[in-house]
Write a protein that holds these residues in place. Sequence first.
Motif, short mmCIF file in Angstrom:
data_model
loop_
_atom_site.label_atom_id
_atom_site.label_comp_id
_atom_site.label_asym_id
_atom_site.label_seq_id
_atom_site.Cartn_x
_atom_site.Cartn_y
_atom_site.Cartn_z
N ARG A 86 28.39 21.85 -41.17
CA ARG A 86 28.40 20.38 -41.11
C ARG A 86 28.15 19.89 -39.68
NH1 ARG A 86 33.63 18.04 -43.21
NH2 ARG A 86 32.41 16.14 -43.51
N TRP A 87 28.74 20.58 -38.71
CA TRP A 87 28.57 20.23 -37.29
C TRP A 87 27.10 20.36 -36.91
CZ3 TRP A 87 27.33 23.54 -33.02
CH2 TRP A 87 27.56 23.00 -31.76
N ALA A 88 26.47 21.44 -37.34
CA ALA A 88 25.05 21.65 -37.03
C ALA A 88 24.18 20.65 -37.78
CB ALA A 88 24.65 23.08 -37.39
N ALA A 89 24.48 20.41 -39.07
CA ALA A 89 23.67 19.49 -39.86
C ALA A 89 23.67 18.09 -39.26
CB ALA A 89 24.18 19.45 -41.30
N ALA A 90 24.80 17.68 -38.69
CA ALA A 90 24.90 16.36 -38.09
C ALA A 90 23.98 16.23 -36.87
CB ALA A 90 26.34 16.07 -37.68
N GLN A 91 23.54 17.36 -36.31
CA GLN A 91 22.67 17.34 -35.13
C GLN A 91 21.18 17.52 -35.48
OE1 GLN A 91 24.29 19.49 -31.59
NE2 GLN A 91 25.86 20.19 -33.02
N THR A 92 20.88 17.57 -36.75
CA THR A 92 19.48 17.79 -37.16
C THR A 92 18.69 16.50 -37.26
OG1 THR A 92 20.00 17.63 -39.54
CG2 THR A 92 20.14 19.83 -38.51
N ASP A 93 19.37 15.38 -37.29
CA ASP A 93 18.70 14.09 -37.52
C ASP A 93 17.96 14.11 -38.85
OD1 ASP A 93 18.08 11.47 -36.86
OD2 ASP A 93 16.21 12.01 -35.84
N ASN A 94 18.55 14.81 -39.82
CA ASN A 94 17.91 14.97 -41.13
C ASN A 94 18.96 14.79 -42.21
OD1 ASN A 94 16.73 15.89 -43.53
ND2 ASN A 94 15.46 17.39 -42.47
N LEU A 152 18.81 15.15 -45.29
CA LEU A 152 18.77 16.19 -46.33
C LEU A 152 19.63 17.38 -45.92
CD1 LEU A 152 15.02 16.17 -47.41
CD2 LEU A 152 16.96 15.05 -48.50
N ALA A 153 19.64 17.70 -44.63
CA ALA A 153 20.50 18.78 -44.15
C ALA A 153 21.97 18.43 -44.34
CB ALA A 153 20.21 19.07 -42.68
N SER A 188 14.00 15.14 -51.49
CA SER A 188 15.12 14.21 -51.62
C SER A 188 15.61 14.13 -53.06
CB SER A 188 14.72 12.82 -51.13
OG SER A 188 13.58 12.34 -51.82
N THR A 189 14.69 14.27 -54.02
CA THR A 189 15.10 14.28 -55.43
C THR A 189 15.96 15.50 -55.71
OG1 THR A 189 13.10 13.10 -56.12
CG2 THR A 189 14.26 14.37 -57.81
N TYR A 210 15.12 24.41 -52.79
CA TYR A 210 14.88 23.32 -51.86
C TYR A 210 15.94 23.39 -50.77
CZ TYR A 210 12.04 21.45 -55.69
OH TYR A 210 11.11 21.29 -56.70
N ASP A 211 15.49 23.64 -49.53
CA ASP A 211 16.41 23.78 -48.40
C ASP A 211 17.51 24.80 -48.72
OD1 ASP A 211 17.25 23.22 -45.80
OD2 ASP A 211 18.65 21.66 -46.46
N GLY A 212 17.13 25.85 -49.43
CA GLY A 212 18.08 26.92 -49.73
C GLY A 212 18.93 26.70 -50.96
N THR A 213 18.74 25.58 -51.66
CA THR A 213 19.51 25.30 -52.88
C THR A 213 18.55 25.27 -54.06
OG1 THR A 213 21.13 23.96 -51.67
CG2 THR A 213 21.04 23.67 -54.06
N GLN A 214 18.79 26.13 -55.04
CA GLN A 214 17.94 26.16 -56.22
C GLN A 214 18.22 24.94 -57.08
OE1 GLN A 214 15.76 28.63 -56.57
NE2 GLN A 214 14.90 28.07 -58.57
N PHE A 215 17.13 24.27 -57.49
CA PHE A 215 17.29 23.08 -58.33
C PHE A 215 16.05 22.90 -59.19
CE2 PHE A 215 17.07 18.51 -59.32
CZ PHE A 215 18.29 18.38 -59.97
N GLY A 216 16.28 22.35 -60.37
CA GLY A 216 15.22 22.08 -61.32
C GLY A 216 15.79 22.14 -62.73
N PRO A 217 14.95 22.02 -63.74
CA PRO A 217 15.44 21.97 -65.13
C PRO A 217 16.29 23.17 -65.53
CG PRO A 217 13.12 21.35 -65.01
CD PRO A 217 13.48 21.87 -63.66
N ASP A 218 15.90 24.37 -65.11
CA ASP A 218 16.66 25.55 -65.50
C ASP A 218 18.02 25.60 -64.81
OD1 ASP A 218 14.86 26.73 -67.36
OD2 ASP A 218 13.64 27.48 -65.71
#
Length: 393
Positions: free
Chosen positions: A183-191, A193-194, A234-235, A277-285
């Motif tokens: 979380r500390w690192a993600a806050a420094q990404t300016d992103n 989605l992170a 983003s979706t 997506y960004d290391g997280t699997q997502f989609g219909p399955d």
Amino acid sequence: MPTASRREVGQHIATIRRARRMTQADLARTAYVSLATIKGIERGARSPSDDTLDSIAAALNVDPSRIITGSTRTDSRVHAALPGISAAISAYDIPTDTPPRPLDELRTAADALVQWRLAAQYARIAERAPQLLTDTLTALHHATGAEQLHAARLLATTARSADAVAYKFGARDLSARLVELMRWAAAQTDNPLAEATAAYVRTETFFAARAHVPGLRALEQAIDASPAPIGRASTAARGALHMRAAVIAGRCGNEDAATMHLDEARGLGDAVPEAAYDGTQFGPDSVRAHEVSVAVSLGQDHVQRALDIADEWTPPDSLPQERQSGFWIELARAQVWAGRPDDAFESLKVARFIAPQHTREHPWAREAAATIRRLKRADAESLTSFAEWIGAV
């Protein structure tokens, strides 16, 4: 290495290799050993060292115990690495004078950890994570401008992979520290989605503490703060948060919230192709697999829903091994509740075949195996062997 005939070890390796449709040359290349070594082992002419056994098992996507019964090398490697992971992040906010490695080099290493995480290859992550955490922290402290944003993203990714090991192997305090580092690192990404990904992973701390109500509240806040679903990334980020929220709502016993979040996840999942997506699997399955997870989370009164889903759908091989095995473990739990121990045992065996490290460390798999063994105490030797392997006896 445990005592076993060379011929038996070689036969086991050859059998699993053929099941994976790999040639000896494929296995040698993937395991980073010579072709002569693979040929000699499979002929029974030589025994693999512990390190070679681990490399071959990782290349075949199996636990070493699948090759040599009783091997606990994976467990020992992981637990031996945990103090190093802890030490690597102990002074995360203090810069050092160590020269940083090139970011492209770190990106390649971080991407490898992501692939191992999705494939449930925790021992491989455990060995590499301490040094990569140190290196990505060093890079972040030395970088400026766009490179600093890149380094922060790499640190967040590496912390997530290390957390998968800590969480799965019961080091919950270390897991919580890694989540906070992420979380500390993600806050420094300016992103944003992170940060959404970090919120997704943070749910582990609520699961571990059984703090499901505040966990649901934290996820719903993260959903509100996530970017509008106007592109694939983003979706997927928002959909994954809804998917996670549905499960923790189920653990709260909040059926209305679980249904609402699952419906939202389903709609977003239908809008993007199944992928990581960004290391997280997502989609219909992935959403379909989580329908079973939600039903099981809601408890025994909802077991039929999980069974109905499994009757018409099972995870495709294209899903990451960790997600596939999770489906079969949760289905086994539902089958135990439904009084179907034989089916539950078959589901656990499928989970083990797909991702042995994940299955062996999953508390629900261990609980289901113990229950099945109590219900069928005088049954086949294979059940007792499985229960011993998973630590249920």
